[in-house]
Design a protein around this motif. Structure first.
Motif, short mmCIF file in Angstrom:
data_model
loop_
_atom_site.label_atom_id
_atom_site.label_comp_id
_atom_site.label_asym_id
_atom_site.label_seq_id
_atom_site.Cartn_x
_atom_site.Cartn_y
_atom_site.Cartn_z
N THR A 434 4.29 29.14 9.71
CA THR A 434 4.23 30.14 10.65
C THR A 434 4.40 29.69 12.11
N PRO A 436 6.10 28.59 15.43
CA PRO A 436 7.51 28.54 15.86
C PRO A 436 7.86 26.98 16.11
N SER A 438 10.37 25.58 17.96
CA SER A 438 10.48 25.39 19.23
C SER A 438 9.14 25.16 19.86
N GLU A 439 8.14 25.73 19.58
CA GLU A 439 6.79 25.53 20.24
C GLU A 439 6.48 24.08 19.98
N GLY A 470 15.22 24.89 15.62
CA GLY A 470 14.63 25.30 16.73
C GLY A 470 15.46 25.14 17.96
N LYS A 471 14.95 25.46 19.17
CA LYS A 471 16.02 25.66 20.37
C LYS A 471 17.08 24.69 20.47
N ASP A 497 14.46 30.35 14.56
CA ASP A 497 13.08 30.26 14.57
C ASP A 497 12.59 31.68 14.80
N GLY A 498 11.39 31.68 14.58
CA GLY A 498 10.70 33.04 14.97
C GLY A 498 9.34 32.94 14.20
N PRO A 499 8.43 34.05 14.25
CA PRO A 499 7.32 34.03 13.76
C PRO A 499 7.37 34.47 12.33
N PHE A 501 9.49 32.76 10.34
CA PHE A 501 10.73 32.67 9.98
C PHE A 501 11.48 33.92 8.93
N ARG A 505 7.92 36.47 6.96
CA ARG A 505 7.97 37.67 8.07
C ARG A 505 8.06 38.77 7.08
N ALA A 562 2.70 38.61 17.05
CA ALA A 562 4.07 38.74 17.35
C ALA A 562 4.77 40.22 17.14
#
Ligand code: NAI
Length: 715
Positions: A434, A436, A438-439, A470-471, A497-499, A501, A505, A562
């Motif tokens: 879960t 992200p 990039s975080e 990631g970014k 990337d995103g909550p 994925f 989701r 999110a």
């Protein structure tokens, strides 16, 4: 068009047909190829028995004989009328019957994959010789496409290998190797690849002397002799087994069984006509169309590098580090070891590590044939596994996958500790479900080599791996992860990337809606039954218990944060977690598991928890339950597409089939939605409008309804 089949005379009285489809990796039987075969048979039929001792059919492609019929032609014919299907089947069968009646012994010399239409061509030869290579596989996978062999395969196979064997081969769709083929009497012998041609010549000479094949031909043209009791027994046991396996969702294996049983009592022409007629019932059916879609999704995935440009070089992964030897760490390590990749597994907790190593060895040493552990395998695979409570051995791994607890702070600590020790070109990955990417990669010195490699639980069963960009993730890291996942026989899809994925989701709305239904009056059993009747492998309430309510609550919290407009808080789940009802692992959750097989049982002790949060008390139909579970998932899928989380609709469908077992006979979530049509979906959403944004039609859906579009048209 360039020729696929070459006819040559390697010896004066021997004809050789070599199949080699130009510019293709594998031979497939298209109508063009069948026409070529027809012409060659015209030539060979004109030969006298004296001039021709035998015919060998082989492939010009090492490692593949024939990979089946041309499925793109199948798709083009899905809408033709019934009679045309019967005629197409009849054409193939009549052609193969001509092959079977040539004035000389016919031998299929098979190296590599020989399936579907290719297996039918081979079975109509008098004899088959197989190479003993592990690549050699013989089978009739048609039921996996919602069909059965339609070029006389159901007629000829039981006459060659017996009705019992034919039923097993054809209704299971599973392929068998060279040794099993010889044992079954399907092949005369298994020889080294280099000896295949010479073995075929030897056999021709022997048959030319004995003329045994001519006696066999008479025998094979007659009905199969079997008592009514025996046929009846086979019918009952096989249909019971098939029904249990298919849960009534896949009609082809049962239809195949009927054709096999009925056809066995007739002469071959009558049995052939029956096969063609029955095949027309399956061809173009919704299940056939759906399974063809799944086939094309899978095929496309195999060729997909995961990047728009195919020229990004992937680094070869020769060793893998896994951090965390819990459920996922074990599964990931085992998947690697099974593919001969050395693994270093670490854990901060010594007990967890000990348990983890045991779990990995139990899994990799399992021998299907022995139905238990195999000491030889255990010894071999143990040599590929290093376990430690420190990081030293991780430093030399080409790829390190973190699978520690789902906490960003713990994961970041692990990365900070490890990063300096890794080789410059090593890849660092997280299995987070879960958080992200990039975080997690924000504090890394080299975030370009960091990405998500998200496996699904249980790893040994679920083919999907989400490769999360990631970014800062580089194309090299993505290309490497995709190639690596394929190497360990997984199906990777690249997601942004995103909550949650992609898969989580879409899964979470489905699960939290189940809790809402429970609070509106539906029982856990009714909810789960609706889901499994739709074809899901497991109902959502049961799934909560299997995943763990604590884990699900944590993931639910992330989705709520999110997507506050549409995600639902599930205080009932938090209540159950607080009461220690964590699901299967704690003995109870929504159900209780106080039995040997850990099967879910209705638990009266759940009732006060539900009563405390109850919203309504009404009768809810199965149709409403199904719609309520699937529609929010579908709407979320349209948002996933809008957000560019995956490349296209096919990856949504593949992700759900391979990640959560979305029923293949529905073709995928969006494929299934297309069978309903956008207008019908809007109608289905109407009664639930009052429930808020989670049932509000999205612009994509509204557009599709306006333009009569479909997801697959707009891909
Ligand atoms: P788990 O709780 O079974 O195992 C975690 C392991 O990590 C434990 O053995 C623990 O001792 C170890 N650990 C904790 N801190 C550590 C550290 N600093 N260094 C080394 N080891 C450490 O957890 P599980 O279920 O295996 O999950 C692991 C990861 O995989 C999580 O990020 C989870 O979200 C993700 N995941 C879990 C799935 C599931 O169904 N369980 C599915 C897909 C992903």
């Amino acid at each position: 068009m360039t020729a696929t089949i070459a006819l040559s005379r390697p010896e004066e009285d021997i004809a050789l047909l070599t199949l080699d489809m130009p510019e293709k990796g594998a031979n497939v039987l298209s109508s063009h190829v069948l026409t070529e075969l027809e012409k060659h048979l015209d030539t060979l039929e004109a030969e006298s028995e004296r001039a021709l001792a035998g015919l060998i059919i082989c492939s010009g492609k090492p490692g593949t004989f024939i990979a089946g019929a041309d499925l793109r032609e199948f798709v083009a014919s899905l809408d033709v009328d019934r009679q045309e299907i019967v005629d197409l089947c009849r054409r193939g069968r009549t052609l193969f019957q001509r092959l079977a009646a040539l004035p000389a012994v016919t031998i299929a010399a098979i190296d590599g994959i020989c399936v579907g239409g290719g297996a039918e061509l081979a079975i109509w030869c008098d004899r088959r010789i197989l190479s003993d290579s592990p690549r050699t596989q013989f089978g009739f996978p048609e039921v996996k496409l919602g069909l059965f062999p339609g070029w006389g395969g159901t007629v000829r196979t039981p006459r060659i290998v017996g009705l019992y064997n034919a039923v097993e081969l054809i209704t299971s769709g599973d392929s068998i190797g060279a040794t099993a083929s010889v044992e079954m009497g399907l092949a005369t012998e298994a020889v080294a690849v280099d000896d295949l041609y010479d073995a075929a010549i030897r056999l021709i000479r022997a048959e030319d002397q004995s003329k045994q094949y001519l006696k066999d031909r008479i025998h094979w043209s007659e009905p199969i002799v079997m008592s009514e009791t025996e046929t009846g027994f086979l019918g009952v046991t096989a249909s019971g087994f098939i029904q249990q396996k298919t849960r009534g969702h896949y009609p082809a294996p049962l239809a195949a069984l009927e054709v096999l049983l009925e056809g066995s009592g007739s002469d071959i022409d009558a049995a052939g006509e029956l096969e063609s007629e029955q095949m027309a019932n399956l061809f173009g059916s919704p299940v056939n169309r759906s399974l063809l879609n799944v086939f094309f999704l899978t095929d496309r995935n195999k060729k997909d590098s995961g990047l728009a440009a195919d020229d990004v070089p992937a680094t070869k992964i020769n060793s893998v580090g896994v951090i965390g030897s819990g459920i996922m760490g074990q599964g990931i390590a085992a998947a690697n070891v099974k593919r001969e990749l050395p693994v270093v597994i670490t854990d901060t907790c010594e007990d967890a590590l000990r348990c983890g190593v045991q779990g990995i060895l139990d899994e990799v040493s399992y021998n299907r044939e022995l139905k238990g552990p195999d000491a030889k395998r255990a010894v071999h695979f143990a040599s590929l596994l290093t376990a430690a409570t420190h990081d030293v051995d991780l430093a030399k791994c080409d790829l390190v996958i973190e699978a520690v607890v789902e906490r960003a702070d713990v994961k970041k600590d692990v990365f900070a500790r490890l990063e300096d020790q890794l080789a410059d070109d090593a890849i660092l990955a997280t299995n987070t479900s879960t958080i992200p990417i990039s975080e997690l990669g924000a504090d890394l010195a080299h975030p370009d080599r960091f990405l998500g490699i998200h496996f699904f639980n249980p790893v040994r069963k679920m083919p999907l791996v989400e490769i999360i960009r990631g970014k800062e993730t580089s194309d090299r890291a993505i290309a490497t992860a995709v190639a690596y996942a394929k190497h360990i026989k997984k199906s990777p899809i690249v997601v942004q990337d995103g909550p949650g994925f992609l898969v989580n989701r879409l899964l979470l709305p489905y699960m939290s809606e189940a809790v809402e239904l429970l609070l509106e009056g539906a029982t856990p059993k009714a909810i789960d039954r609706a889901a499994t009747s739709f074809g899901m492998p497991m109902g959502p309430i049961h799934l909560y218990d299997v995943v763990g309510l604590d884990v699900a609550a944590h993931a639910g919290g992330i989705m709520l944060e999110a997507f506050p407009d549409r995600a639902i808080a599930s205080p009932l789940v938090s209540d159950l977690v607080a009461a220690g009802r964590l699901g299967q692992k704690s003995g109870c959750g929504f159900y209780s598991y106080n039995n040997k097989k850990r099967k879910p049982e209705v638990d009266q002790e759940l009732l006060p928890f539900v009563a405390a949060r109850r919203k309504e008390e009404r009768d809810i139909t199965e149709e409403e339950i199904t719609d309520r579970l699937l529609l929010p998932m579908l709407l979320e899928a349209t948002r996933v597409l809008d957000d560019g989380i995956v490349e296209d609709v096919q990856n949504v469908d593949l992700g759900l089939i391979f990640g959560i077992g979305f029923p293949p006979f529905r073709g995928g979530l969006l494929f299934w939605a297309d069978t309903l049509g956008a207008k019908t979906i809007l109608e289905k959403l109407k009664p639930y409008e009052a429930l808020g944004v989670r049932y509000k039609p999205t612009d994509r859906l509204l557009d599709m309804a306006r333009t009569d579009g479909t997801f697959y048209d707009n891909r």
